[in-house]
Write a protein that holds these residues in place. Structure first.
Motif, PDB file in Angstrom:
ATOM      1  N   ILE A   1       0.867  -1.178   0.000  1.00 35.05           N
ATOM      2  CA  ILE A   1       0.000   0.000   0.000  1.00 35.05           C
ATOM      3  C   ILE A   1       0.905   1.230   0.000  1.00 35.05           C
ATOM      4  O   ILE A   1       1.464   1.614   1.028  1.00 35.05           O
ATOM      5  CB  ILE A   1      -0.931  -0.001   1.230  1.00 35.05           C
ATOM      6  CG1 ILE A   1      -1.750  -1.296   1.269  1.00 35.05           C
ATOM      7  CG2 ILE A   1      -1.825   1.213   1.209  1.00 35.05           C
ATOM      8  CD1 ILE A   1      -2.634  -1.501   0.080  1.00 35.05           C
ATOM      9  N   THR A   2       1.087   1.836  -1.143  1.00 33.03           N
ATOM     10  CA  THR A   2       1.999   2.974  -1.271  1.00 33.03           C
ATOM     11  C   THR A   2       1.292   4.322  -1.196  1.00 33.03           C
ATOM     12  O   THR A   2       1.915   5.331  -0.867  1.00 33.03           O
ATOM     13  CB  THR A   2       2.755   2.892  -2.612  1.00 33.03           C
ATOM     14  OG1 THR A   2       1.806   2.849  -3.687  1.00 33.03           O
ATOM     15  CG2 THR A   2       3.615   1.630  -2.659  1.00 33.03           C
ATOM     16  N   ASP A   3       0.017   4.361  -1.511  1.00 28.21           N
ATOM     17  CA  ASP A   3      -0.750   5.603  -1.498  1.00 28.21           C
ATOM     18  C   ASP A   3      -1.672   5.588  -0.292  1.00 28.21           C
ATOM     19  O   ASP A   3      -2.453   4.643  -0.112  1.00 28.21           O
ATOM     20  CB  ASP A   3      -1.556   5.740  -2.789  1.00 28.21           C
ATOM     21  CG  ASP A   3      -2.249   7.096  -2.911  1.00 28.21           C
ATOM     22  OD1 ASP A   3      -2.310   7.826  -1.905  1.00 28.21           O
ATOM     23  OD2 ASP A   3      -2.730   7.409  -4.013  1.00 28.21           O
ATOM     24  N   ILE A   4      -1.599   6.631   0.530  1.00 30.54           N
ATOM     25  CA  ILE A   4      -2.403   6.660   1.756  1.00 30.54           C
ATOM     26  C   ILE A   4      -3.900   6.695   1.455  1.00 30.54           C
ATOM     27  O   ILE A   4      -4.723   6.320   2.279  1.00 30.54           O
ATOM     28  CB  ILE A   4      -1.989   7.864   2.629  1.00 30.54           C
ATOM     29  CG1 ILE A   4      -2.463   7.668   4.064  1.00 30.54           C
ATOM     30  CG2 ILE A   4      -2.488   9.179   2.044  1.00 30.54           C
ATOM     31  CD1 ILE A   4      -1.884   8.678   5.034  1.00 30.54           C
ATOM     32  N   SER A   5      -4.261   7.124   0.241  1.00 33.93           N
ATOM     33  CA  SER A   5      -5.676   7.124  -0.151  1.00 33.93           C
ATOM     34  C   SER A   5      -6.224   5.716  -0.323  1.00 33.93           C
ATOM     35  O   SER A   5      -7.444   5.537  -0.412  1.00 33.93           O
ATOM     36  CB  SER A   5      -5.869   7.903  -1.453  1.00 33.93           C
ATOM     37  OG  SER A   5      -5.806   9.295  -1.222  1.00 33.93           O
ATOM     38  N   HIS A   6      -5.356   4.716  -0.368  1.00 32.88           N
ATOM     39  CA  HIS A   6      -5.821   3.333  -0.511  1.00 32.88           C
ATOM     40  C   HIS A   6      -6.649   2.877   0.685  1.00 32.88           C
ATOM     41  O   HIS A   6      -7.375   1.883   0.587  1.00 32.88           O
ATOM     42  CB  HIS A   6      -4.632   2.395  -0.705  1.00 32.88           C
ATOM     43  CG  HIS A   6      -4.052   2.463  -2.080  1.00 32.88           C
ATOM     44  ND1 HIS A   6      -2.834   1.895  -2.422  1.00 32.88           N
ATOM     45  CD2 HIS A   6      -4.508   3.047  -3.206  1.00 32.88           C
ATOM     46  CE1 HIS A   6      -2.579   2.126  -3.695  1.00 32.88           C
ATOM     47  NE2 HIS A   6      -3.579   2.815  -4.190  1.00 32.88           N
ATOM     48  N   ARG A   7      -6.549   3.581   1.788  1.00 32.18           N
ATOM     49  CA  ARG A   7      -7.381   3.214   2.939  1.00 32.18           C
ATOM     50  C   ARG A   7      -8.857   3.478   2.639  1.00 32.18           C
ATOM     51  O   ARG A   7      -9.733   2.971   3.339  1.00 32.18           O
ATOM     52  CB  ARG A   7      -6.947   3.965   4.184  1.00 32.18           C
ATOM     53  CG  ARG A   7      -7.219   5.464   4.176  1.00 32.18           C
ATOM     54  CD  ARG A   7      -6.621   6.151   5.398  1.00 32.18           C
ATOM     55  NE  ARG A   7      -7.078   5.510   6.620  1.00 32.18           N
ATOM     56  CZ  ARG A   7      -6.500   5.699   7.812  1.00 32.18           C
ATOM     57  NH1 ARG A   7      -5.426   6.467   7.915  1.00 32.18           N
ATOM     58  NH2 ARG A   7      -6.977   5.098   8.878  1.00 32.18           N
ATOM     59  N   PHE A   8      -9.136   4.285   1.610  1.00 34.24           N
ATOM     60  CA  PHE A   8     -10.508   4.542   1.197  1.00 34.24           C
ATOM     61  C   PHE A   8     -10.813   3.929  -0.170  1.00 34.24           C
ATOM     62  O   PHE A   8     -11.765   4.319  -0.832  1.00 34.24           O
ATOM     63  CB  PHE A   8     -10.776   6.051   1.140  1.00 34.24           C
ATOM     64  CG  PHE A   8     -10.546   6.757   2.443  1.00 34.24           C
ATOM     65  CD1 PHE A   8     -11.046   6.247   3.627  1.00 34.24           C
ATOM     66  CD2 PHE A   8      -9.826   7.938   2.491  1.00 34.24           C
ATOM     67  CE1 PHE A   8     -10.839   6.895   4.831  1.00 34.24           C
ATOM     68  CE2 PHE A   8      -9.618   8.600   3.681  1.00 34.24           C
ATOM     69  CZ  PHE A   8     -10.116   8.076   4.863  1.00 34.24           C
ATOM     70  N   LEU A   9     -10.008   2.974  -0.561  1.00 31.49           N
ATOM     71  CA  LEU A   9     -10.205   2.350  -1.863  1.00 31.49           C
ATOM     72  C   LEU A   9     -11.488   1.529  -1.874  1.00 31.49           C
ATOM     73  O   LEU A   9     -11.757   0.760  -0.956  1.00 31.49           O
ATOM     74  CB  LEU A   9      -9.013   1.451  -2.197  1.00 31.49           C
ATOM     75  CG  LEU A   9      -8.961   0.877  -3.622  1.00 31.49           C
ATOM     76  CD1 LEU A   9      -8.791   1.997  -4.630  1.00 31.49           C
ATOM     77  CD2 LEU A   9      -7.823  -0.123  -3.740  1.00 31.49           C
TER      78      LEU A   9
ATOM     79  N   SER B   1     -13.448  -1.446  -2.510  1.00 34.85           N
ATOM     80  CA  SER B   1     -13.011  -2.833  -2.654  1.00 34.85           C
ATOM     81  C   SER B   1     -14.169  -3.791  -2.463  1.00 34.85           C
ATOM     82  O   SER B   1     -15.077  -3.551  -1.657  1.00 34.85           O
ATOM     83  CB  SER B   1     -11.909  -3.145  -1.632  1.00 34.85           C
ATOM     84  OG  SER B   1     -11.600  -4.514  -1.616  1.00 34.85           O
ATOM     85  N   SER B   2     -14.131  -4.884  -3.203  1.00 33.63           N
ATOM     86  CA  SER B   2     -15.161  -5.920  -3.066  1.00 33.63           C
ATOM     87  C   SER B   2     -15.041  -6.649  -1.735  1.00 33.63           C
ATOM     88  O   SER B   2     -15.957  -7.376  -1.332  1.00 33.63           O
ATOM     89  CB  SER B   2     -15.056  -6.925  -4.216  1.00 33.63           C
ATOM     90  OG  SER B   2     -13.765  -7.525  -4.240  1.00 33.63           O
ATOM     91  N   LEU B   3     -13.923  -6.484  -1.034  1.00 35.52           N
ATOM     92  CA  LEU B   3     -13.766  -7.107   0.274  1.00 35.52           C
ATOM     93  C   LEU B   3     -14.714  -6.501   1.301  1.00 35.52           C
ATOM     94  O   LEU B   3     -15.086  -7.149   2.279  1.00 35.52           O
ATOM     95  CB  LEU B   3     -12.317  -6.952   0.767  1.00 35.52           C
ATOM     96  CG  LEU B   3     -11.256  -7.834   0.116  1.00 35.52           C
ATOM     97  CD1 LEU B   3      -9.870  -7.472   0.637  1.00 35.52           C
ATOM     98  CD2 LEU B   3     -11.548  -9.308   0.382  1.00 35.52           C
TER      99      LEU B   3
END
Length: 442
Positions: free
Chosen positions: A239-247, A249-251
């Protein structure tokens, strides 16, 4: 009161008035009903003036088709009158109840703000209607068009079921919405197990997703072990971009998302309490650490502060609940410039999420009261960035960049704090719902 106002407005429109006695804008904003006669062309600019002022338009143009009438239910916002029976208008408006007047005035503001307040919104509304007519496109319902936040902020590609959106869901009747997904953003791992344990002991957690953002550090060994006492744990690495915490996702299969930093100090009772509060306000961010924005006259710009005051406008997503639809909007709707700002600074993603939710809902977040202040020392043992002056300067820069891109400041202040029924009260601890909060506090 309503009848007196309507008669007053009616008399003002009928009698010639000296121009120096009345300011038209003031009169418009203080009127309950506004006459909208037919114009020289297909419409009348008085109609939009009335909408903007929150004055109920009284349409005096037989056969006039109101804008976007194929999707907007104008009966909830305007009064139709026969232009041939002009003298019957006062009696018509006097027969409208106070509750209906309030509802209609509120609806004028919803429609004005969402579809008519700028040329851009008028154009986008036109495009949205055209897109609904295209084959294989999910068309929006009347509820979507006529209920806040409006069709421009409800993307039908997310779901074709209105209950999947935070604005229309009824969580009290849907037992499937009794759980949440926890997303933990981790870099060090030293306090991660404690956070997972506290979340995992909640009876409402469905699964835990760990976002590991340190590619140079190995994953903590406990993440690979099977633990029957905890819910399923999914680990996403690189996870390189901190915005990925709001990605998006189907999970994430639950409507509720609990966003946590690995150094969050919440215990299980605090998590459960915040979740119960969120179920009453599913369209908002509900959480513990709060911050505020303010206007700095000296710098002629927006400022950011973490000082404890009587109000707040931001709830940090290091310990907060929100609806998963905002992950979709964050990933697919926000301007690339905003996401680029967050990626370059590796900061401010929580401020941007607050901007997004406040822009959509026009409401502030909700702060819940915890047993102690947000942690001042990071999980790695170094000083937390919350007290770093450069950190605050960077966040102030983000704040002003976001406001410039949005075109206004969407954040709203609030004084409301929700406490778990005063957990320090003298009532026997055995009778309390959140027992552990007082035990830890004391």
């Amino acid at each position: 009161m309503a009848s007196l106002e309507s008669i007053h407005v009616w008399n003002l429109f009928l009698q010639p008035l000296p121009c120096f006695r009345y300011d038209f804008k003031v009169l418009l904003h203080n009127s309950t009903f506004c006459l909208v006669p037919r114009g020289r062309r297909l419409g009348s600019f008085r109609f939009l003036e009335a909408l903007q002022a929150g004055c109920i338009p009284v349409i005096l143009s037989n056969g006039w088709v109101l804008p976007f009438d194929q999707v907007i239910d104008w009966s909830k916002a305007v009064v139709w009158a026969d232009e041939r029976l002009l003298l019957q208008v006062p009696e018509t408006v006097q027969g409208i109840s106070a509750s209906q007047i309030l509802s209609s005035r509120q609806q004028t503001q919803v429609l004005w703000e969402r579809y008519f307040s700028s040329i851009e919104k008028i154009v986008f509304t036109t495009f949205e209607i055209i897109r609904d007519r295209l084959p294989r496109q999910k068309s929006k319902t009347g509820l979507t068009w006529n209920w806040s936040p409006g069709a421009l902020l409800v993307d039908s590609q997310f779901s074709d079921c209105t209950a999947d959106y935070p604005f229309y869901a009824n969580f009290e009747q849907d037992s499937a919405e009794g759980q949440f997904t926890a997303i933990i953003y981790a870099q060090h791992g030293t306090t991660l197990y404690k956070v997972i344990r506290n979340v995992g002991h909640s009876q409402y957690v469905s699964k835990i997703i760990v976002l590991w953002s340190s590619p140079d550090k190995p994953l903590p060994s406990f993440l690979s072990r099977h633990n029957t006492t905890l819910p399923p744990i999914h680990t996403l690495t690189h996870i390189t971009d901190i915005s990925h915490r709001f990605l998006h996702s189907s999970l994430v299969t639950t409507s509720a998302v609990l966003s946590l930093d690995e150094d969050a100090t919440l215990n299980t009772d605090e998590i459960d309490f915040a979740f119960h509060v969120w179920k009453s306000f599913p369209e908002r961010i509900v959480g513990y650490p709060a911050r505020s924005h303010y206007w700095d006259d000296a710098k002629n710009s927006w400022g950011y502060t973490s000082k404890w005051t009587n109000d707040y406008s931001i709830v940090l997503t290091g310990a907060a609940f929100y609806h998963r639809y905002y992950n979709y909007l964050y990933s697919h709707w926000l301007s690339p410039l905003l996401l680029k700002t967050v990626a370059q600074s590796h900061n401010c993603e929580d401020i941007l999420m607050n901007f997004l939710v406040s822009h959509v809902t026009r409401r502030p977040p909700i702060k819940v009261t915890g047993r102690k202040h947000y942690k001042e020392i990071s999980g790695g043992g170094s000083r937390s960035p919350w007290n770093d002056p450069d950190h605050f300067i960077q966040r102030q820069t983000c704040l002003n960049t976001f406001a410039a891109v949005f075109g206004y400041m969407p954040l709203l202040r609030s004084h409301m704090r929700l406490d778990p029924v005063l957990y320090k009260d003298p009532v026997s601890n055995l009778r309390k719902k959140y027992r552990q909060m007082e035990l830890v506090f004391s």
